[in-house]
Design a protein around this motif. Structure first.
Motif, mmCIF file in Angstrom:
data_model
loop_
_atom_site.group_PDB
_atom_site.id
_atom_site.type_symbol
_atom_site.label_atom_id
_atom_site.label_comp_id
_atom_site.label_asym_id
_atom_site.label_seq_id
_atom_site.Cartn_x
_atom_site.Cartn_y
_atom_site.Cartn_z
ATOM 1 N N HIS A 246 68.143 26.733 55.081
ATOM 2 C CA HIS A 246 68.562 25.396 55.512
ATOM 3 C C HIS A 246 68.875 25.387 57.002
ATOM 4 O O HIS A 246 68.472 24.491 57.743
ATOM 5 C CB HIS A 246 69.815 24.954 54.744
ATOM 6 C CG HIS A 246 69.517 24.337 53.413
ATOM 7 N ND1 HIS A 246 68.717 23.221 53.278
ATOM 8 C CD2 HIS A 246 69.911 24.662 52.162
ATOM 9 C CE1 HIS A 246 68.637 22.895 51.998
ATOM 10 N NE2 HIS A 246 69.353 23.757 51.297
ATOM 11 N N ASP B 220 76.128 21.775 50.454
ATOM 12 C CA ASP B 220 76.374 22.850 49.482
ATOM 13 C C ASP B 220 77.833 23.294 49.410
ATOM 14 O O ASP B 220 78.169 24.223 48.678
ATOM 15 C CB ASP B 220 75.460 24.040 49.772
ATOM 16 C CG ASP B 220 74.015 23.735 49.399
ATOM 17 O OD1 ASP B 220 73.794 22.744 48.658
ATOM 18 O OD2 ASP B 220 73.111 24.453 49.839
ATOM 19 N N HIS C 87 68.798 18.655 55.079
ATOM 20 C CA HIS C 87 69.197 19.530 53.971
ATOM 21 C C HIS C 87 68.674 18.952 52.648
ATOM 22 O O HIS C 87 68.100 19.665 51.827
ATOM 23 C CB HIS C 87 70.729 19.655 53.938
ATOM 24 C CG HIS C 87 71.253 20.481 52.801
ATOM 25 N ND1 HIS C 87 71.860 21.707 52.989
ATOM 26 C CD2 HIS C 87 71.254 20.283 51.462
ATOM 27 C CE1 HIS C 87 72.200 22.216 51.810
ATOM 28 N NE2 HIS C 87 71.855 21.368 50.870
ATOM 29 N N ASP D 112 65.969 20.303 49.958
ATOM 30 C CA ASP D 112 66.350 20.475 48.548
ATOM 31 C C ASP D 112 65.434 19.674 47.621
ATOM 32 O O ASP D 112 65.542 19.769 46.397
ATOM 33 C CB ASP D 112 67.791 19.983 48.324
ATOM 34 C CG ASP D 112 68.824 21.088 48.582
ATOM 35 O OD1 ASP D 112 68.420 22.209 48.918
ATOM 36 O OD2 ASP D 112 70.025 20.804 48.442
ATOM 37 N N HIS E 225 74.949 15.312 47.003
ATOM 38 C CA HIS E 225 73.573 15.411 47.486
ATOM 39 C C HIS E 225 72.855 14.064 47.437
ATOM 40 O O HIS E 225 71.711 13.978 47.023
ATOM 41 C CB HIS E 225 72.790 16.444 46.670
ATOM 42 C CG HIS E 225 73.029 17.866 47.135
ATOM 43 N ND1 HIS E 225 74.262 18.450 47.082
ATOM 44 C CD2 HIS E 225 72.191 18.793 47.652
ATOM 45 C CE1 HIS E 225 74.171 19.695 47.545
ATOM 46 N NE2 HIS E 225 72.931 19.927 47.907
ATOM 47 N N HIS F 124 77.650 20.252 41.643
ATOM 48 C CA HIS F 124 76.616 20.708 42.567
ATOM 49 C C HIS F 124 75.369 19.831 42.472
ATOM 50 O O HIS F 124 74.882 19.575 41.393
ATOM 51 C CB HIS F 124 76.250 22.167 42.287
ATOM 52 C CG HIS F 124 75.228 22.706 43.261
ATOM 53 N ND1 HIS F 124 75.325 22.500 44.627
ATOM 54 C CD2 HIS F 124 74.091 23.410 43.074
ATOM 55 C CE1 HIS F 124 74.291 23.062 45.226
ATOM 56 N NE2 HIS F 124 73.519 23.613 44.309
ATOM 57 N N ARG F 125 74.905 19.399 43.614
ATOM 58 C CA ARG F 125 73.742 18.530 43.710
ATOM 59 C C ARG F 125 73.930 17.212 42.963
ATOM 60 O O ARG F 125 72.969 16.606 42.511
ATOM 61 C CB ARG F 125 72.478 19.255 43.228
ATOM 62 C CG ARG F 125 72.087 20.397 44.178
ATOM 63 C CD ARG F 125 71.025 21.286 43.564
ATOM 64 N NE ARG F 125 69.767 20.594 43.378
ATOM 65 C CZ ARG F 125 68.896 20.351 44.348
ATOM 66 N NH1 ARG F 125 69.144 20.751 45.562
ATOM 67 N NH2 ARG F 125 67.783 19.717 44.104
HETATM 68 ZN ZN LIG Z 1 71.838 21.741 48.708
#
Ligand SMILES: [Zn+2]
Length: 170
Positions: free
Chosen positions: A7, A53, A153, A157, A88, A83-84
């Motif tokens: 990243h 992240d 980012h 992803d 995100h 997460h995500r």
């Molecule tokens: Zn990520």
């Protein structure tokens, strides 16, 4: 999923390309402009210190490591945000981290004020928070630099902007 290192490499490459394009199109003095500096600094902060992240509470994230001892301050963020998940997304995701940072900074401030008041025996508080007022274009460049670093980012992803408008699966 790209690692933190990948990243960072992607973001730095993009920054280099943007820098070249900018240099090609403007006089050299333009590089020293406050808005260019603001953009670059916030882009680098978004690349190395405040990344999507950070939503990984239990994992060693490069960005968290860079905060040193203060990295623990990001642990609740990782617990709060899957997460995500929301972290995100394109619009709200970067905002959650800014809001979280502001909250943490505020709480630290209140704590410091309390300590100060205690040490002073309840005397008048003489700590004053001074936020410099920046010109609007500098603020906008700061926001743009930060958001762009986050968006790169997300693209890496494989998260597209349309995700913000789709209903997230639970
Ligand atoms: Zn990520």
């Amino acid at each position: 999923m790209p690692s933190g290192r990948v990243h960072e490499a992607i973001n730095l490459t993009a920054l280099g390309l943007m820098g070249l394009a900018y240099l090609a199109g403007s006089p050299k003095e333009a590089l020293g402009e406050p808005r260019v500096l603001a953009f670059t600094v916030s882009y680098l902060v978004g690349t190395f210190l405040v990344t999507p992240d950070l939503d990984l509470a239990e994992v060693r994230v490069r960005a968290k490591g860079r905060w040193g001892v203060l990295g623990v301050l990001w642990w609740p963020y990782g617990v709060l945000f899957r997460h995500r998940g929301l972290s995100h997304t394109w619009i709200l995701g970067p905002l959650t981290r800014l809001g979280y940072l502001a909250l943490v900074a505020y709480l630290l401030w209140v704590f410091l004020e309390g300590v100060y008041a205690y040490l002073e025996g309840g005397g008048a508080l003489s700590l004053h928070l001074r936020i410099p007022s920046l010109p609007k274009e500098v603020l906008l460049s700061t926001l743009l630099g930060y958001y762009l670093s986050q968006w790169l980012h997300l693209i890496a992803d494989g998260v597209l902007p349309d995700r913000d408008f789709r209903r997230r699966p639970r």
